[in-house]
Design an enzyme around this catalytic site. Structure first.
Site, mmCIF file in Angstrom:
data_model
loop_
_atom_site.group_PDB
_atom_site.id
_atom_site.type_symbol
_atom_site.label_atom_id
_atom_site.label_comp_id
_atom_site.label_asym_id
_atom_site.label_seq_id
_atom_site.Cartn_x
_atom_site.Cartn_y
_atom_site.Cartn_z
ATOM 1 N N ASP A 1 0.888 -1.161 0.000
ATOM 2 C CA ASP A 1 0.000 0.000 0.000
ATOM 3 C C ASP A 1 0.925 1.209 0.000
ATOM 4 O O ASP A 1 1.665 1.425 0.949
ATOM 5 C CB ASP A 1 -0.873 -0.055 1.266
ATOM 6 C CG ASP A 1 -1.675 1.226 1.509
ATOM 7 O OD1 ASP A 1 -1.524 2.193 0.727
ATOM 8 O OD2 ASP A 1 -2.450 1.246 2.483
ATOM 9 N N ASP B 1 -4.406 -1.674 -1.748
ATOM 10 C CA ASP B 1 -3.154 -2.396 -1.972
ATOM 11 C C ASP B 1 -2.911 -2.693 -3.441
ATOM 12 O O ASP B 1 -3.816 -3.159 -4.140
ATOM 13 C CB ASP B 1 -3.171 -3.710 -1.190
ATOM 14 C CG ASP B 1 -3.080 -3.453 0.304
ATOM 15 O OD1 ASP B 1 -1.959 -3.394 0.810
ATOM 16 O OD2 ASP B 1 -4.137 -3.268 0.943
ATOM 17 N N GLN C 1 3.228 4.412 2.578
ATOM 18 C CA GLN C 1 2.901 3.768 3.869
ATOM 19 C C GLN C 1 3.692 2.489 4.174
ATOM 20 O O GLN C 1 4.225 2.323 5.257
ATOM 21 C CB GLN C 1 1.391 3.449 3.885
ATOM 22 C CG GLN C 1 0.917 2.614 5.067
ATOM 23 C CD GLN C 1 -0.604 2.384 5.042
ATOM 24 O OE1 GLN C 1 -1.362 3.326 5.187
ATOM 25 N NE2 GLN C 1 -1.027 1.149 4.863
ATOM 26 N N ASP D 1 -7.648 -7.251 1.559
ATOM 27 C CA ASP D 1 -7.405 -5.923 2.137
ATOM 28 C C ASP D 1 -8.171 -5.805 3.448
ATOM 29 O O ASP D 1 -9.224 -6.416 3.618
ATOM 30 C CB ASP D 1 -7.838 -4.799 1.179
ATOM 31 C CG ASP D 1 -7.435 -3.427 1.717
ATOM 32 O OD1 ASP D 1 -6.330 -3.315 2.291
ATOM 33 O OD2 ASP D 1 -8.219 -2.466 1.571
ATOM 34 N N LYS D 2 -7.606 -5.014 4.363
ATOM 35 C CA LYS D 2 -8.179 -4.735 5.695
ATOM 36 C C LYS D 2 -8.180 -5.969 6.594
ATOM 37 O O LYS D 2 -9.114 -6.185 7.367
ATOM 38 C CB LYS D 2 -9.600 -4.165 5.578
ATOM 39 C CG LYS D 2 -9.687 -2.880 4.769
ATOM 40 C CD LYS D 2 -8.972 -1.720 5.419
ATOM 41 C CE LYS D 2 -9.010 -0.487 4.531
ATOM 42 N NZ LYS D 2 -7.945 -0.494 3.483
ATOM 43 N N TYR E 1 2.127 0.417 14.628
ATOM 44 C CA TYR E 1 1.139 0.174 13.584
ATOM 45 C C TYR E 1 1.364 1.093 12.395
ATOM 46 O O TYR E 1 1.438 2.306 12.537
ATOM 47 C CB TYR E 1 -0.277 0.393 14.114
ATOM 48 C CG TYR E 1 -1.332 0.136 13.067
ATOM 49 C CD1 TYR E 1 -1.732 -1.164 12.789
ATOM 50 C CD2 TYR E 1 -1.894 1.178 12.346
ATOM 51 C CE1 TYR E 1 -2.679 -1.420 11.817
ATOM 52 C CE2 TYR E 1 -2.848 0.931 11.371
ATOM 53 C CZ TYR E 1 -3.232 -0.365 11.116
ATOM 54 O OH TYR E 1 -4.174 -0.621 10.152
ATOM 55 N N LYS F 1 -2.489 -2.437 8.219
ATOM 56 C CA LYS F 1 -2.615 -3.888 8.397
ATOM 57 C C LYS F 1 -1.706 -4.609 7.419
ATOM 58 O O LYS F 1 -1.271 -4.036 6.430
ATOM 59 C CB LYS F 1 -4.067 -4.302 8.163
ATOM 60 C CG LYS F 1 -4.846 -4.412 9.457
ATOM 61 C CD LYS F 1 -4.468 -5.669 10.227
ATOM 62 C CE LYS F 1 -4.992 -5.605 11.646
ATOM 63 N NZ LYS F 1 -4.359 -6.630 12.503
ATOM 64 N N ASP G 1 -2.258 -6.586 5.148
ATOM 65 C CA ASP G 1 -3.128 -7.095 4.091
ATOM 66 C C ASP G 1 -2.430 -8.165 3.251
ATOM 67 O O ASP G 1 -1.546 -7.854 2.457
ATOM 68 C CB ASP G 1 -3.590 -5.918 3.234
ATOM 69 C CG ASP G 1 -4.256 -4.842 4.093
ATOM 70 O OD1 ASP G 1 -4.920 -5.202 5.091
ATOM 71 O OD2 ASP G 1 -4.099 -3.655 3.782
ATOM 72 N N GLN H 1 -6.018 -28.536 -9.188
ATOM 73 C CA GLN H 1 -6.332 -29.712 -10.021
ATOM 74 C C GLN H 1 -5.243 -30.796 -9.985
ATOM 75 O O GLN H 1 -4.150 -30.567 -9.497
ATOM 76 C CB GLN H 1 -6.566 -29.298 -11.508
ATOM 77 C CG GLN H 1 -7.592 -28.196 -11.690
ATOM 78 C CD GLN H 1 -9.048 -28.595 -11.530
ATOM 79 O OE1 GLN H 1 -9.908 -27.764 -11.326
ATOM 80 N NE2 GLN H 1 -9.331 -29.883 -11.610
ATOM 81 N N SER H 2 -5.587 -31.975 -10.515
ATOM 82 C CA SER H 2 -4.679 -33.127 -10.659
ATOM 83 C C SER H 2 -3.918 -33.449 -9.382
ATOM 84 O O SER H 2 -2.708 -33.254 -9.304
ATOM 85 C CB SER H 2 -3.679 -32.893 -11.799
ATOM 86 O OG SER H 2 -4.321 -32.508 -12.967
#
Ligand code: 13P
Ligand code: 13P
Ligand code: MG
Ligand code: MG
Length: 368
Positions: A11, A53, A94, A131-132, A232, A235, A237, A245-246
């Site tokens: 972000d 983001d 950020q 996100d968040k 902080y 977050k 994120d 498959q397989s």
């Protein structure tokens, strides 16, 4: 030759607030990666977005943790930050926690999920972008894909899946890792990963041998921004990549767990529990209380190192009811206002004025 798929995300400025990525930044990221594709640094790319983001999805033949690829992502985020500053976007730069690139994007702010593999006859891959919320938000759906026979029918119906899977789990607090095998260690595994703020699934390996054991079949970004920055800064994120498959979960089995909008930590100020909402990239614009938290699923058929264009899975009307349920739960949770369990427990509070409030009241507390 082996193919590497790298998702590197950051972000570097929200538009407006923490809602989305400004088109100018997406354009800039596209130009940077187009130039890198032309000069052979990467094979192919897709610039995606979830909320605020930017998710750089890239293929190349250089393996995970490659300095040149990580530097390309770093420089792309720097170029986007320049645009963000010009536009005065919110929290410009950020997630870029350092002034200088030190050889690997890990620990510098951006998140990454990377896998290297010998391409099979057909290689369907899903990139999940959130996100968040935080990396532990992937624990429940990834467990269901690879460990829950009530969600993934292949665990019962496909004999080659009976051998089970190896779950590599990180303890992001103690900086340790442990590997547990399903089905026999399912209860031990759940005892850990139910504590999703501490124990996070990092990688999955298949035990059957149908896909080479050393190749991860799923990988989640586990970077903890707050641990890196010491405070902080938004977050963590997360993103994840899942091969399908397989002998691995079918595409529809990798999508099935998302029909349940489970509660995740994040949302407003990274401090609230709320339901995840699966949606298209276009609709991944968290608005109500900066949320609810979002997840986008982009499907690719990787061929000879090329990604091609993605299918935006959660556009499907089959997820309309999940979105409705998510909105209902969001409303229910919001009515708690500042009370737990909507607000995170005190020890998990990463960004609020809580420490400052406690400090202010320090002298007012007297012994009982
Ligand atoms: P401000 O305190 O800068 O408004 O930030 C709040 C916020 O958006 C948290 O990320
Ligand atoms: P981001 O981590 O997506 O920047 O969100 C931060 C926030 O505080 C939202 O309210
Ligand atoms: Mg933001
Ligand atoms: Mg974000």
């Amino acid at each position: 030759m082996k193919t590497t798929l790298s998702i590197i995300k950051a972000d570097v400025g929200g538009f407006p607030g923490h809602s989305s990525v400004h088109p100018a930044l997406l354009k800039k990221a596209g130009e940077e990666l187009e130039a890198a594709k032309k000069n052979g640094k990467i094979k192919d790319y897709f610039v995606a977005r979830c909320g605020d983001d930017i998710d750089l999805i890239m293929t190349h033949d250089k393996g995970p943790d490659n300095e040149e690829v990580h530097k390309l992502a770093w420089d792309t985020f720097l170029a986007c930050t320049e645009e963000a500053k010009k536009l005065k976007l919110y929290g410009a730069g950020q997630d870029l926690l350092s002034d200088t690139f030190s050889g690997n994007i890990k620990g510098m702010g951006p998140g990454s999920a990377e896998i290297e593999f010998e391409e099979r006859a057909s290689e369907p891959i899903i990139c999940f972008l959130m996100d968040k919320t935080e990396p532990g938000a992937f624990n429940l759906p990834i467990f269901r894909m690879f460990g829950d026979p009530f969600s993934t029918a292949g665990l019962v119906i496909d004999e080659s899946m009976h051998a089970g899977f190896e779950f590599e789990v990180y303890d992001v607090m103690a900086n340790k890792t442990v590997t547990l095998n399903t089905p026999e260690e399912t209860y031990d595994l759940l005892a850990l990963i139910g504590g999703k703020s501490r124990y996070v699934i990092k990688k999955i390996h298949a035990r059957s041998g149908k896909v080479p054991k050393e190749e991860a079949v799923a990988c989640v970004s586990t970077d903890k921004l707050s641990k890196i920055a010491g405070k902080y800064v938004g977050k963590d994120d997360p993103v994840a990549v899942v091969r399908c498959q397989s002998g691995l979960p079918a595409v529809g089995e990798a999508l099935e767990p998302w029909a349940f909008p489970h509660l995740v930590s994040g949302w407003m100020r990274g401090s609230h529990n709320g339901p995840i909402m699966p949606c298209s990239m276009e609709d991944a614009v968290p608005s109500r209380f900066d949320g609810p938290p979002r997840v986008v699923a982009l499907g690719f058929q990787v061929a000879n190192g090329m990604l091609g264009q993605p299918l935006d899975f959660f556009k499907d009307v089959a997820f309309d009811k999940t979105r409705e349920k998510s909105s209902e739960i969001a409303e229910y949770m919001r009515r708690h206002g500042p009370f737990e369990p909507h607000r995170l427990p005190s020890e998990d509070m990463e960004y609020t004025t809580l420490p400052a409030v406690l400090k202010k009241l320090e002298g007012r507390f007297t012994d009982l």
